[in-house]
Design a protein around this motif. Structure first.
Motif, PDB file in Angstrom:
ATOM      1  N   TYR A 159       0.681  -5.210  -7.207  1.00  0.00           N
ATOM      2  CA  TYR A 159       1.118  -4.633  -8.472  1.00  0.00           C
ATOM      3  C   TYR A 159       1.853  -5.689  -9.276  1.00  0.00           C
ATOM      4  O   TYR A 159       2.673  -6.442  -8.739  1.00  0.00           O
ATOM      5  CB  TYR A 159       2.023  -3.416  -8.237  1.00  0.00           C
ATOM      6  CG  TYR A 159       1.247  -2.190  -7.813  1.00  0.00           C
ATOM      7  CD1 TYR A 159       0.760  -1.284  -8.762  1.00  0.00           C
ATOM      8  CD2 TYR A 159       0.969  -1.954  -6.477  1.00  0.00           C
ATOM      9  CE1 TYR A 159       0.016  -0.175  -8.375  1.00  0.00           C
ATOM     10  CE2 TYR A 159       0.235  -0.856  -6.079  1.00  0.00           C
ATOM     11  CZ  TYR A 159      -0.236   0.029  -7.036  1.00  0.00           C
ATOM     12  OH  TYR A 159      -0.976   1.115  -6.661  1.00  0.00           O
ATOM     13  N   LEU A 182       2.486   6.140  -8.392  1.00  0.00           N
ATOM     14  CA  LEU A 182       1.890   4.875  -8.822  1.00  0.00           C
ATOM     15  C   LEU A 182       0.982   5.099 -10.025  1.00  0.00           C
ATOM     16  O   LEU A 182       0.955   4.280 -10.957  1.00  0.00           O
ATOM     17  CB  LEU A 182       1.111   4.247  -7.669  1.00  0.00           C
ATOM     18  CG  LEU A 182       1.946   3.723  -6.499  1.00  0.00           C
ATOM     19  CD1 LEU A 182       1.035   3.304  -5.348  1.00  0.00           C
ATOM     20  CD2 LEU A 182       2.826   2.556  -6.928  1.00  0.00           C
ATOM     21  N   GLU A 183       0.241   6.200 -10.022  1.00  0.00           N
ATOM     22  CA  GLU A 183      -0.605   6.527 -11.169  1.00  0.00           C
ATOM     23  C   GLU A 183       0.246   6.775 -12.409  1.00  0.00           C
ATOM     24  O   GLU A 183      -0.115   6.356 -13.518  1.00  0.00           O
ATOM     25  CB  GLU A 183      -1.463   7.746 -10.858  1.00  0.00           C
ATOM     26  CG  GLU A 183      -2.561   7.484  -9.848  1.00  0.00           C
ATOM     27  CD  GLU A 183      -3.403   8.725  -9.575  1.00  0.00           C
ATOM     28  OE1 GLU A 183      -3.180   9.759 -10.253  1.00  0.00           O
ATOM     29  OE2 GLU A 183      -4.274   8.664  -8.686  1.00  0.00           O
ATOM     30  N   ASN A 209       2.238   9.907   1.536  1.00  0.00           N
ATOM     31  CA  ASN A 209       1.427   8.878   0.891  1.00  0.00           C
ATOM     32  C   ASN A 209       0.800   9.389  -0.401  1.00  0.00           C
ATOM     33  O   ASN A 209       0.657   8.645  -1.377  1.00  0.00           O
ATOM     34  CB  ASN A 209       0.339   8.390   1.847  1.00  0.00           C
ATOM     35  CG  ASN A 209       0.885   7.566   2.989  1.00  0.00           C
ATOM     36  OD1 ASN A 209       2.095   7.344   3.085  1.00  0.00           O
ATOM     37  ND2 ASN A 209      -0.002   7.099   3.867  1.00  0.00           N
ATOM     38  N   ASN A 210       0.406  10.671  -0.424  1.00  0.00           N
ATOM     39  CA  ASN A 210      -0.185  11.239  -1.639  1.00  0.00           C
ATOM     40  C   ASN A 210       0.824  11.280  -2.781  1.00  0.00           C
ATOM     41  O   ASN A 210       0.470  11.048  -3.942  1.00  0.00           O
ATOM     42  CB  ASN A 210      -0.721  12.643  -1.361  1.00  0.00           C
ATOM     43  CG  ASN A 210      -2.038  12.618  -0.604  1.00  0.00           C
ATOM     44  OD1 ASN A 210      -2.776  11.640  -0.666  1.00  0.00           O
ATOM     45  ND2 ASN A 210      -2.331  13.688   0.109  1.00  0.00           N
ATOM     46  N   THR A 212      -7.269  -0.492   1.221  1.00  0.00           N
ATOM     47  CA  THR A 212      -5.891  -0.025   1.375  1.00  0.00           C
ATOM     48  C   THR A 212      -4.840  -0.870   0.669  1.00  0.00           C
ATOM     49  O   THR A 212      -3.961  -0.343   0.001  1.00  0.00           O
ATOM     50  CB  THR A 212      -5.527   0.064   2.864  1.00  0.00           C
ATOM     51  OG1 THR A 212      -5.765  -1.212   3.482  1.00  0.00           O
ATOM     52  CG2 THR A 212      -6.392   1.111   3.556  1.00  0.00           C
ATOM     53  N   LYS A 225       1.035   7.817  -4.144  1.00  0.00           N
ATOM     54  CA  LYS A 225      -0.144   7.528  -4.955  1.00  0.00           C
ATOM     55  C   LYS A 225      -0.014   8.148  -6.342  1.00  0.00           C
ATOM     56  O   LYS A 225      -0.362   7.527  -7.354  1.00  0.00           O
ATOM     57  CB  LYS A 225      -1.403   8.055  -4.263  1.00  0.00           C
ATOM     58  CG  LYS A 225      -1.805   7.288  -3.014  1.00  0.00           C
ATOM     59  CD  LYS A 225      -3.045   7.909  -2.370  1.00  0.00           C
ATOM     60  CE  LYS A 225      -3.432   7.174  -1.102  1.00  0.00           C
ATOM     61  NZ  LYS A 225      -4.619   7.790  -0.436  1.00  0.00           N
ATOM     62  N   ASN A 226       0.497   9.385  -6.395  1.00  0.00           N
ATOM     63  CA  ASN A 226       0.684  10.047  -7.689  1.00  0.00           C
ATOM     64  C   ASN A 226       1.679   9.290  -8.555  1.00  0.00           C
ATOM     65  O   ASN A 226       1.443   9.074  -9.753  1.00  0.00           O
ATOM     66  CB  ASN A 226       1.158  11.485  -7.486  1.00  0.00           C
ATOM     67  CG  ASN A 226       0.079  12.381  -6.915  1.00  0.00           C
ATOM     68  OD1 ASN A 226      -1.114  12.117  -7.063  1.00  0.00           O
ATOM     69  ND2 ASN A 226       0.481  13.452  -6.251  1.00  0.00           N
ATOM     70  N   ASN A 240       0.854  -1.181   0.000  1.00  0.00           N
ATOM     71  CA  ASN A 240       0.000   0.000   0.000  1.00  0.00           C
ATOM     72  C   ASN A 240       0.895   1.238   0.000  1.00  0.00           C
ATOM     73  O   ASN A 240       2.111   1.137   0.202  1.00  0.00           O
ATOM     74  CB  ASN A 240      -0.960   0.001   1.195  1.00  0.00           C
ATOM     75  CG  ASN A 240      -0.244  -0.023   2.531  1.00  0.00           C
ATOM     76  OD1 ASN A 240       0.848   0.522   2.672  1.00  0.00           O
ATOM     77  ND2 ASN A 240      -0.858  -0.645   3.515  1.00  0.00           N
ATOM     78  N   PRO A 241       0.337   2.426  -0.247  1.00  0.00           N
ATOM     79  CA  PRO A 241       1.171   3.630  -0.316  1.00  0.00           C
ATOM     80  C   PRO A 241       2.003   3.873   0.926  1.00  0.00           C
ATOM     81  O   PRO A 241       3.156   4.312   0.829  1.00  0.00           O
ATOM     82  CB  PRO A 241       0.148   4.744  -0.549  1.00  0.00           C
ATOM     83  CG  PRO A 241      -0.962   4.073  -1.277  1.00  0.00           C
ATOM     84  CD  PRO A 241      -1.052   2.702  -0.664  1.00  0.00           C
ATOM     85  N   LYS A 276      -6.955  -5.086  -7.202  1.00  0.00           N
ATOM     86  CA  LYS A 276      -7.587  -4.849  -5.906  1.00  0.00           C
ATOM     87  C   LYS A 276      -7.857  -6.174  -5.196  1.00  0.00           C
ATOM     88  O   LYS A 276      -7.979  -7.229  -5.821  1.00  0.00           O
ATOM     89  CB  LYS A 276      -8.900  -4.084  -6.086  1.00  0.00           C
ATOM     90  CG  LYS A 276      -8.737  -2.681  -6.631  1.00  0.00           C
ATOM     91  CD  LYS A 276     -10.089  -1.991  -6.758  1.00  0.00           C
ATOM     92  CE  LYS A 276      -9.957  -0.571  -7.283  1.00  0.00           C
ATOM     93  NZ  LYS A 276     -11.275   0.093  -7.416  1.00  0.00           N
ATOM     94  N   SER A 319      -2.317  -2.568 -11.300  1.00  0.00           N
ATOM     95  CA  SER A 319      -2.704  -2.932  -9.940  1.00  0.00           C
ATOM     96  C   SER A 319      -3.908  -3.858  -9.943  1.00  0.00           C
ATOM     97  O   SER A 319      -4.745  -3.818 -10.849  1.00  0.00           O
ATOM     98  CB  SER A 319      -3.012  -1.676  -9.120  1.00  0.00           C
ATOM     99  OG  SER A 319      -4.071  -0.947  -9.709  1.00  0.00           O
TER     100      SER A 319
END
Length: 254
Positions: A116, A87-88, A80-81, A112, A84-85, A62-63, A100, A98
């Motif tokens: 990957y 990873l995008e 964490n943000n 959460t 996340k960016n 997770n992030p 889920k 990814s």
């Protein structure tokens, strides 16, 4: 599993040239494109994150976990943000994708933690200089890629089982590698190099036998074994025939 599916890598006969091509493609096309598109020059986080994901394909993360690992290497923890960016960015560039986690009995997604997978194993291997060739992880990644290529919606399954351990009743989570969603139906798939002992078979099929439903269950093994089904209704098939024919779309013959 070694050189992936990039056309030039597939048709080039010289293995040294394959490796050189894939390493150049990863650095000079994919990474360069991400750096330029999102203006990341001088930022080491991208390289660190790519190395972490490449080394741990198919592992739960997770992030926050990725931020902690990256922070230990960089000396300061990214937010964490920010993770996340990034990873995008990597998913938008088709380097990773990814999956889920789906609670099979609870019928809901976990918010959460997810997995990957490398979109092309040749590029992943090139990034790691063709080290870390764990066949079980690579086969799992390859099966995921094939399911996505065939157009299926794929999740990672989690089965929650209540057990009595030392007289104490506890809830444990067991993983199903892939839950393939086909309308209102599902197919559960487990990736296992072998089940050469009764203990190994028990371990690989435990989650499948505790889903509490009657959807199809398949264990994909290393090699070219023809499909066969055990007394619990679990099908076993070698990865080679699994990749060559879409048995998921075939109707069940009673």
């Amino acid at each position: 599993m070694m050189y992936g599916g990039m056309p030039t890598a597939a048709i080039e006969p010289d293995e040294r040239e394959k490796r050189k091509y894939l390493q150049g493609l990863f650095s000079n096309v994919y990474i360069k494109d991400i750096v330029e598109r999102y203006k990341l020059r001088g930022d080491s986080l991208l390289d660190i994150l790519v190395d972490i994901l490449s080394s741990s394909v198919g592992s739960l993360t997770n992030p926050n976990k990725l931020a902690n690992t990256a922070g230990s290497r960089m000396g300061n923890k990214p937010s964490n943000n920010t993770i996340k960016n990034y990873l995008e960015y990597l998913e938008d560039a088709y380097l990773f994708q990814s999956a889920k986690r789906w609670n099979v009995k609870g019928r809901k997604y976990f918010d959460t933690i997810q997995k990957y997978y490398a979109t092309d194993l040749g590029l992943r291997n090139a990034r790691l200089n063709f080290r870390q060739q764990e066949r079980s992880h690579l086969m799992e990644n390859m099966i995921y890629n094939e399911l996505i290529r065939r157009g299926y919606s794929v999740d990672v399954g989690v089965v929650e089982v209540h057990q009595s351990i030392n007289g104490v009743r506890k809830m444990s989570q067991y993983e199903i590698d892939f839950v393939v969603n086909i309308g209102n139906n599902k197919i559960y798939i487990q990736s296992a190099l072998n089940i050469d002992t009764p203990e190994k078979k028990e371990q690989e099929t435990f989650s499948l036998r505790h889903t509490g439903d009657f959807f199809r269950k398949i264990v994909v093994l290393g090699g070219s074994q023809k499909p066969w089904t055990d007394n619990d209704g679990v099908m076993y098939i070698g990865v080679i025939p699994f990749l060559l024919a879409d048995i998921i779309s075939e109707p069940i013959i009673p």
